[in-house]
Design an enzyme around this catalytic site. Structure first.
Site, mmCIF file in Angstrom:
data_model
loop_
_atom_site.group_PDB
_atom_site.id
_atom_site.type_symbol
_atom_site.label_atom_id
_atom_site.label_comp_id
_atom_site.label_asym_id
_atom_site.label_seq_id
_atom_site.Cartn_x
_atom_site.Cartn_y
_atom_site.Cartn_z
ATOM 1 N N THR A 162 0.864 -1.158 -0.077
ATOM 2 C CA THR A 162 0.090 -0.074 0.141
ATOM 3 C C THR A 162 0.979 1.228 -0.044
ATOM 4 O OG1 THR A 162 -0.414 -0.102 2.587
ATOM 5 C CG2 THR A 162 -1.966 -1.009 1.132
ATOM 6 N N LYS A 188 4.320 -6.798 3.872
ATOM 7 C CA LYS A 188 3.858 -5.422 3.566
ATOM 8 C C LYS A 188 3.890 -4.577 5.008
ATOM 9 C CE LYS A 188 0.709 -3.378 3.400
ATOM 10 N NZ LYS A 188 -0.205 -2.375 4.376
ATOM 11 N N THR A 199 -0.134 -2.412 10.901
ATOM 12 C CA THR A 199 -0.772 -2.654 9.703
ATOM 13 C C THR A 199 0.332 -3.294 8.919
ATOM 14 O OG1 THR A 199 -1.866 -0.709 9.513
ATOM 15 C CG2 THR A 199 -1.698 -1.759 7.482
ATOM 16 N N GLU A 280 6.996 5.274 7.374
ATOM 17 C CA GLU A 280 6.530 6.514 6.545
ATOM 18 C C GLU A 280 7.301 7.584 7.081
ATOM 19 O OE1 GLU A 280 2.009 5.306 5.796
ATOM 20 O OE2 GLU A 280 2.365 6.552 7.613
ATOM 21 N N ASN A 403 1.037 11.729 6.011
ATOM 22 C CA ASN A 403 -0.393 11.466 6.680
ATOM 23 C C ASN A 403 -1.134 12.743 6.842
ATOM 24 O OD1 ASN A 403 -0.267 8.969 7.432
ATOM 25 N ND2 ASN A 403 1.604 9.181 8.400
ATOM 26 N N SER A 408 -7.189 11.937 2.066
ATOM 27 C CA SER A 408 -7.694 10.370 1.364
ATOM 28 C C SER A 408 -8.741 10.767 0.776
ATOM 29 C CB SER A 408 -7.562 9.746 2.715
ATOM 30 O OG SER A 408 -8.931 9.947 3.583
#
Lengths: 408, 408
Positions: A162, A188, A199, A280, A403, A408
């Site tokens: 992702t 991932k 995640t 990230e 973020n 989104s």
């Protein structure tokens, strides 16, 4: 999900050359679940006789696919087994629609592959709260089944990404009784990463035979020392899944074998560290070694308090040897600490001991050390034998960009 | 400590007009502890008969001044009392030197003011791990004592600032038995802010008489609902201190008085919210209201999980109504939750209910709401009567700039 940005500066040179695992085949496809112009569905089919074990998020709001997997793990072990993963949509917090989607996808996988539906495991990763367009996946199942082949682990690792900036793989080979068994894994994950499985999706395969109950127990124990010791942002996903299939195709039984457990732990740790290295916005990879704690649990609590502290993570981003913030994090962790027995090192540089800065400490040396990409922060509590190591990355403008700046 | 940047966009219009509290006088001075060109030491002297109560950080690595205060609270209550605060240096993790500095400063305060040393309380805030240059403070004590005056609360609030972008004050007046008593408080704090008292110093004064034991108990209870319900970055300081002096100069006894407790809670909440509004890099003020939890403790755990989530804090910074991240935080909090009973609102907008997005939800409306400066995220667990409200701010590039881009 945020846009895919440039590859992490901490990424390995390239995807490793993973051994093919006899008894498992892979296929990927671009189903357009959410992303365009890339693969987003992965199917793995394992031969009859494969033991399947799994470890899942402890989130109270876990996703429909996770609930379905948990209900199936440890169930009937006859027949083949399959894993179907989509990226782009997490099928989490989607009410009864979520369960319907899982039922439709698993039945379609069963129909296309002949794997009994009780042995079809699914994972979904991506946006939370939007219905999974399961019909796009179902429509591709015959194509996927026709394309299955042994040598496609890299493609599988790519299809499940992702916000990841690189595909993640690791492997090991072990000699058991004069024969070689192989372990290959893919993963991932880059944001929403914290202990208790963040995640993160991980799939590991071996051609060894391992009895299902033993495999399940081993996987749980090793997860505590690997995937549950990494953190990017302290946030825990609704969808974390680690599935492992032991096909037994090598004819070698590794149940209870110590060398096999050690090799599996190495593969899991390698994958876990790759997830941190794709954190990230990460620019630094940080190992936090805690020793001398009152217990192992206390050591892990201290390690995670340091690893999750925004003030420490920003200091690392700023290449600032701000050891006062390490003292602060130890103080807030809730685990036992005695200020006057504590010692702190950055790499080989002893920073603080006996409740104060070390007489040998040089700010210039520490500042030079902080410029490295890989850092070690070592803390000894001076209280007991408890120890733990955790891994994290820094907190940078990149994290905020990924973020916050992106809608989104 | 980071450089002082421009005033927070969430700052109040100006410093409030605080009532003078009979029985307490203040003075400030520029002692050059670390900062140049500003005041950095504050002295408050309270008349004999003043009850002093305090609440302190629970950090295991708490500072020398905190340990000294804790040893003194609840001790002899005769004679006058004094509070001496310096900014720029926290005197934390300074080994036995830290205790020596506290002893030298408290003895010098006693000598200059005539207050018994057992009634001299000190706080230090600023850099951790550097010896406090106590001689610079000691050298100014006679000047401070000579300058004491009743009407100097604003100057006191300014002298204790570190990364704060504005001085913080709040007050209340209460009628008790036909007479008026006043409460005036000041606070500092903007980073390293989390429950269990973060880098925060708070001093509250009243001319009411309150018996020391009762005041101590009241202060603890109210702290749980005010200062322990705010968080900027989940980091907890070594130095947090809340001290309150009740001089009794009004002749009114407020021990056990409900209206007084209510007024004091309002003052404490106002100061706590001002600390959040000065959160490092903050551009949004967020109230998180949790209801329907299995217990009040569960409600607070959910509220803090939401308030401390970097993914939620960055989404708020990005004005993104990313309610999926709220679901994630509830799931990870460790407190009881049932996905299918959960409802989530942003302001008056019902976002999610019954395990999925609400049929009435409009992404455009929610996105418009997120552009406001003051936001309310309301979560109902649908499980019981437990409730809690916590307050936080967003996580922005400003936080990274303050904590990473600046070398301490």
């Amino acid at each position: 999900m945020a846009k895919i940005t440039k590859v992490s500066p901490l990424a390995p040179a390239g995807f490793p050359d993973l051994p093919v695992i006899d008894g498992v085949r892979f296929a990927t496809v671009a189903a357009g679940v959410r992303y365009q112009g890339r693969t987003d569905v992965m199917l793995a089919v394992m031969d009859p006789g494969t033991s399947v074990a799994g470890v899942f998020t402890r989130s109270a709001t876990r996703s429909a696919p996770v609930l379905d997997c948990q209900a199936k793990i440890g169930g009937p072990s006859d027949g083949a087994a399959a894993i179907l993963v989509n990226s782009g949509n997490a099928n989490a917090f989607t009410g009864h629609h979520g369960q319907t989607s899982v039922a439709k996808v698993t039945r379609a996988v069963s129909a296309a592959t002949g794997v009994p539906v009780e042995r079809v495991f699914t994972s979904s990763t991506g946006v939370i709260g939007e219905p999974l367009p399961h019909e796009r996946i179902v429509a591709k199942l015959d194509d996927l089944n026709a394309a299955l082949k042994a040598d496609a682990l890299k493609e599988a690792a790519q299809a499940i990404m992702t916000t990841d900036t690189f595909p993640k793989g690791a492997s090991a080979r072990v000699e058991i009784g004069g024969k070689t068994v192989s372990i290959s894994g893919i993963a991932k994950g880059s944001g929403m990463i914290a202990p208790d499985m963040a995640t993160m999706l991980v799939y590991i395969f071996t051609d060894a035979r391992v009895e299902q109950g033993a495999l399940q127990q081993l996987l749980g124990e090793l997860t505590d020392r690997t995937f549950n010791c990494i953190t990017v942002d302290s946030d825990t996903s609704t969808s974390d899944t680690l599935l492992m299939g032991a096909t037994g195709a090598s004819g070698v039984d590794a149940t209870g074998n110590a060398a096999f457990a050690e090799a599996l732990e190495a593969v899991m740790l390698d994958l876990a560290q790759q997830v941190v290295k794709d954190g990230e916005g990460a620019t630094k990879f940080v190992e936090i070694r805690v020793t001398g704690a009152a217990s192992d649990a206390d050591a892990k609590a201290h390690g995670l308090a340091i690893a999750n502290s925004p003030l420490i993570k920003t200091a690392i981003a700023g290449e600032d040897p701000n050891w006062g913030r390490v003292v602060m994090a130890i103080g807030k962790s809730g685990a036992a600490a005695d200020r006057d027995r504590l010692s702190i090192s950055f790499g080989d540089i002893l920073v603080a001991e006996k409740g104060w800065v070390s007489p040998s400490y040089s700010e210039a040396d520490a500042a030079a050390y902080m410029k490295r990409q890989d850092l070690v922060i070592a803390v000894d509590l001076g209280l007991g034998e408890g120890r733990a190591t955790v891994w994290t990355c820094d907190l940078t403008h990149g994290y905020i960009e990924i973020n916050a700046d992106y809608r989104s």
